[in-house]
Design a protein around this motif. Structure first.
Motif, PDB file in Angstrom:
ATOM      1  N   PHE A   1       0.831  -1.198   0.000  1.00 17.38           N
ATOM      2  CA  PHE A   1       0.000   0.000   0.000  1.00 17.38           C
ATOM      3  C   PHE A   1       0.867   1.251   0.000  1.00 17.38           C
ATOM      4  CE2 PHE A   1      -2.211  -3.425   2.218  1.00 17.38           C
ATOM      5  CZ  PHE A   1      -3.372  -3.519   1.457  1.00 17.38           C
ATOM      6  N   ASN A   2       0.253   2.361  -0.340  1.00 16.68           N
ATOM      7  CA  ASN A   2       0.968   3.629  -0.333  1.00 16.68           C
ATOM      8  C   ASN A   2       1.443   3.949   1.081  1.00 16.68           C
ATOM      9  OD1 ASN A   2       2.012   6.062  -1.175  1.00 16.68           O
ATOM     10  ND2 ASN A   2       0.093   7.171  -0.923  1.00 16.68           N
ATOM     11  N   GLY A   3       2.695   4.293   1.193  1.00 22.19           N
ATOM     12  CA  GLY A   3       3.249   4.621   2.504  1.00 22.19           C
ATOM     13  C   GLY A   3       4.752   4.413   2.506  1.00 22.19           C
ATOM     14  N   THR A   4       5.316   4.360   3.670  1.00 20.30           N
ATOM     15  CA  THR A   4       6.760   4.177   3.797  1.00 20.30           C
ATOM     16  C   THR A   4       7.106   2.695   3.862  1.00 20.30           C
ATOM     17  OG1 THR A   4       6.695   4.218   6.223  1.00 20.30           O
ATOM     18  CG2 THR A   4       6.904   6.345   5.078  1.00 20.30           C
ATOM     19  N   VAL A   5       8.398   2.416   3.747  1.00 18.38           N
ATOM     20  CA  VAL A   5       8.876   1.041   3.898  1.00 18.38           C
ATOM     21  C   VAL A   5       8.485   0.514   5.280  1.00 18.38           C
ATOM     22  CG1 VAL A   5      10.931  -0.429   4.045  1.00 18.38           C
ATOM     23  CG2 VAL A   5      10.801   1.392   2.311  1.00 18.38           C
ATOM     24  N   LYS A   6       8.641   1.343   6.297  1.00 14.22           N
ATOM     25  CA  LYS A   6       8.300   0.942   7.666  1.00 14.22           C
ATOM     26  C   LYS A   6       6.832   0.586   7.779  1.00 14.22           C
ATOM     27  CE  LYS A   6       8.491   2.563  12.473  1.00 14.22           C
ATOM     28  NZ  LYS A   6       8.930   3.660  13.375  1.00 14.22           N
TER      29      LYS A   6
ATOM     30  N   SER B   1       5.045  -3.053   8.620  1.00 14.11           N
ATOM     31  CA  SER B   1       4.277  -3.101   9.872  1.00 14.11           C
ATOM     32  C   SER B   1       2.852  -3.613   9.700  1.00 14.11           C
ATOM     33  CB  SER B   1       4.223  -1.706  10.503  1.00 14.11           C
ATOM     34  OG  SER B   1       5.511  -1.229  10.801  1.00 14.11           O
ATOM     35  N   VAL B   2       2.403  -3.824   8.456  1.00 19.49           N
ATOM     36  CA  VAL B   2       1.039  -4.289   8.211  1.00 19.49           C
ATOM     37  C   VAL B   2       0.780  -5.600   8.964  1.00 19.49           C
ATOM     38  CG1 VAL B   2      -0.552  -5.174   6.469  1.00 19.49           C
ATOM     39  CG2 VAL B   2       0.864  -3.186   5.956  1.00 19.49           C
ATOM     40  N   GLY B   3      -0.288  -5.608   9.762  1.00 17.15           N
ATOM     41  CA  GLY B   3      -0.649  -6.804  10.512  1.00 17.15           C
ATOM     42  C   GLY B   3      -0.092  -6.849  11.920  1.00 17.15           C
ATOM     43  N   PHE B   4       0.824  -5.942  12.231  1.00 14.73           N
ATOM     44  CA  PHE B   4       1.407  -5.887  13.568  1.00 14.73           C
ATOM     45  C   PHE B   4       0.789  -4.745  14.367  1.00 14.73           C
ATOM     46  CE2 PHE B   4       4.837  -7.863  11.084  1.00 14.73           C
ATOM     47  CZ  PHE B   4       5.180  -8.934  11.893  1.00 14.73           C
ATOM     48  N   GLU B   5       0.726  -4.922  15.671  1.00 11.12           N
ATOM     49  CA  GLU B   5       0.307  -3.814  16.520  1.00 11.12           C
ATOM     50  C   GLU B   5       1.399  -2.754  16.519  1.00 11.12           C
ATOM     51  OE1 GLU B   5      -0.679  -5.125  20.416  1.00 11.12           O
ATOM     52  OE2 GLU B   5      -2.281  -6.484  19.752  1.00 11.12           O
ATOM     53  N   GLU B   6       0.997  -1.504  16.707  1.00  9.83           N
ATOM     54  CA  GLU B   6       1.952  -0.404  16.666  1.00  9.83           C
ATOM     55  C   GLU B   6       3.058  -0.609  17.699  1.00  9.83           C
ATOM     56  OE1 GLU B   6       2.065   4.521  16.864  1.00  9.83           O
ATOM     57  OE2 GLU B   6       0.154   3.423  17.022  1.00  9.83           O
ATOM     58  N   GLY B   7       4.284  -0.517  17.247  1.00 14.89           N
ATOM     59  CA  GLY B   7       5.430  -0.679  18.138  1.00 14.89           C
ATOM     60  C   GLY B   7       5.809  -2.114  18.431  1.00 14.89           C
ATOM     61  N   ALA B   8       5.109  -3.075  17.811  1.00 19.01           N
ATOM     62  CA  ALA B   8       5.386  -4.487  18.098  1.00 19.01           C
ATOM     63  C   ALA B   8       6.695  -4.960  17.478  1.00 19.01           C
ATOM     64  CB  ALA B   8       4.232  -5.365  17.610  1.00 19.01           C
ATOM     65  N   VAL B   9       7.118  -4.292  16.418  1.00 17.73           N
ATOM     66  CA  VAL B   9       8.347  -4.696  15.725  1.00 17.73           C
ATOM     67  C   VAL B   9       9.324  -3.528  15.751  1.00 17.73           C
ATOM     68  CG1 VAL B   9       9.355  -5.555  13.591  1.00 17.73           C
ATOM     69  CG2 VAL B   9       7.017  -6.207  14.206  1.00 17.73           C
TER      70      VAL B   9
ATOM     71  N   ALA C   1      14.812  -4.812  13.901  1.00 17.39           N
ATOM     72  CA  ALA C   1      14.338  -6.059  13.299  1.00 17.39           C
ATOM     73  C   ALA C   1      13.975  -5.840  11.839  1.00 17.39           C
ATOM     74  CB  ALA C   1      13.135  -6.589  14.074  1.00 17.39           C
ATOM     75  N   MET C   2      13.377  -4.675  11.535  1.00 14.76           N
ATOM     76  CA  MET C   2      13.015  -4.367  10.154  1.00 14.76           C
ATOM     77  C   MET C   2      14.255  -4.254   9.276  1.00 14.76           C
ATOM     78  SD  MET C   2       9.954  -1.574  10.587  1.00 14.76           S
ATOM     79  CE  MET C   2       8.494  -1.935  11.560  1.00 14.76           C
ATOM     80  N   LEU C   3      15.250  -3.537   9.766  1.00 13.51           N
ATOM     81  CA  LEU C   3      16.476  -3.373   8.996  1.00 13.51           C
ATOM     82  C   LEU C   3      17.189  -4.710   8.815  1.00 13.51           C
ATOM     83  CD1 LEU C   3      17.805  -0.066  10.597  1.00 13.51           C
ATOM     84  CD2 LEU C   3      16.881  -0.346   8.286  1.00 13.51           C
ATOM     85  N   ASP C   4      17.059  -5.580   9.789  1.00 12.91           N
ATOM     86  CA  ASP C   4      17.698  -6.896   9.715  1.00 12.91           C
ATOM     87  C   ASP C   4      17.093  -7.734   8.586  1.00 12.91           C
ATOM     88  OD1 ASP C   4      19.395  -9.100  10.773  1.00 12.91           O
ATOM     89  OD2 ASP C   4      17.459 -10.004  11.240  1.00 12.91           O
ATOM     90  N   VAL C   5      15.758  -7.757   8.475  1.00 10.20           N
ATOM     91  CA  VAL C   5      15.141  -8.566   7.418  1.00 10.20           C
ATOM     92  C   VAL C   5      15.364  -7.940   6.048  1.00 10.20           C
ATOM     93  CG1 VAL C   5      13.437  -9.672   8.902  1.00 10.20           C
ATOM     94  CG2 VAL C   5      12.864  -7.500   7.788  1.00 10.20           C
ATOM     95  N   LEU C   6      15.426  -6.610   5.974  1.00 15.24           N
ATOM     96  CA  LEU C   6      15.732  -5.956   4.701  1.00 15.24           C
ATOM     97  C   LEU C   6      17.137  -6.314   4.241  1.00 15.24           C
ATOM     98  CD1 LEU C   6      14.210  -2.393   5.254  1.00 15.24           C
ATOM     99  CD2 LEU C   6      13.307  -4.197   3.781  1.00 15.24           C
TER     100      LEU C   6
END
Length: 212
Positions: free
Chosen positions: A60-65, A69-77, A81-86
């Motif tokens: 969807f339109n938005g940032t990489v973050k 984060s789709v499907g996760f509660e805010e602040g859950a990830v 961790a995001m940079l690691d999977v990227l």
């Protein structure tokens, strides 16, 4: 079974395979068990333990973050961790610029190439720390260099994640320890790449046409 590591289904009936493994539909005969329980029970007991990456990715339109984060509660990830999977999926650049979590990927990810959207989808799946990861033609939009990098990632997951990889590219399954060859919904043969070539004439012929 979750004991089957790096099992890769081949050719036909991929939608049925995915739907059954993920518990969307039930098989007409027999049962599918993951660690001794049904896929639905597995999801209920261990949320995030099953992950699926389709051939057609949806962002969807938005940032990489925001996309991750789709499907996760805010602040859950965490951003770490995001940079690691990227990093794991080799998604580092956006055009000529180094990619960061605040980059806007455009409406439906139009700022990304097809291969980049696919890598973002794989990264999002890895964030759930799955025990079973189903990839349905998930490397089809990748260039050869990136596909090789993703194949290396698959090897690092061995023993940690059960992979079911559905692919028509011989390069994707070339080094798989076990391939299941399906035709008209029936398992015709199983084995490594070289074993299948020795017992399945059609597989061997297609391998030759693919340059192997």
């Amino acid at each position: 079974s979750s004991r089957r590591r790096h099992t890769r289904y081949w050719r036909d009936w991929s939608s049925d395979v995915c739907s059954s493994d993920l518990g969307i539909v039930n098989p007409n005969k027999g049962h599918i068990l993951i660690s001794g329980v049904s896929p639905a029970e597995c999801i209920a007991r261990w949320p995030g333990s099953l992950a699926y990456v389709p051939q057609e990715t949806h962002v969807f339109n938005g940032t990489v973050k925001e996309a991750l984060s789709v499907g996760f509660e805010e602040g859950a990830v965490s951003e770490t961790a995001m940079l690691d999977v990227l990093e794991k999926v080799q998604l580092k650049m956006l055009g000529n610029n180094e990619l960061d979590l605040n980059h806007n990927i455009g409406d439906r990810g139009t700022a990304l190439s097809g291969g980049q959207r696919q890598r973002l989808s794989i990264a999002r799946a890895l964030l759930t720390k799955p025990k079973l990861l189903v990839l349905d033609e998930a490397t089809s939009a990748l260039d050869n260099e990136t596909e090789n990098l993703i194949s290396t990632l698959f090897k690092t997951l061995e023993g940690k994640v059960t992979l079911i990889v559905i692919a028509h590219r011989y390069s994707t399954i070339r080094h798989s320890p076990k391939i299941i060859y399906l035709e008209n919904g029936q398992i015709l043969s199983t084995g490594s790449f070289d074993e299948l070539r020795s017992i399945n004439a059609d597989f061997d012929n297609q391998a030759k046409l693919s340059g192997y």
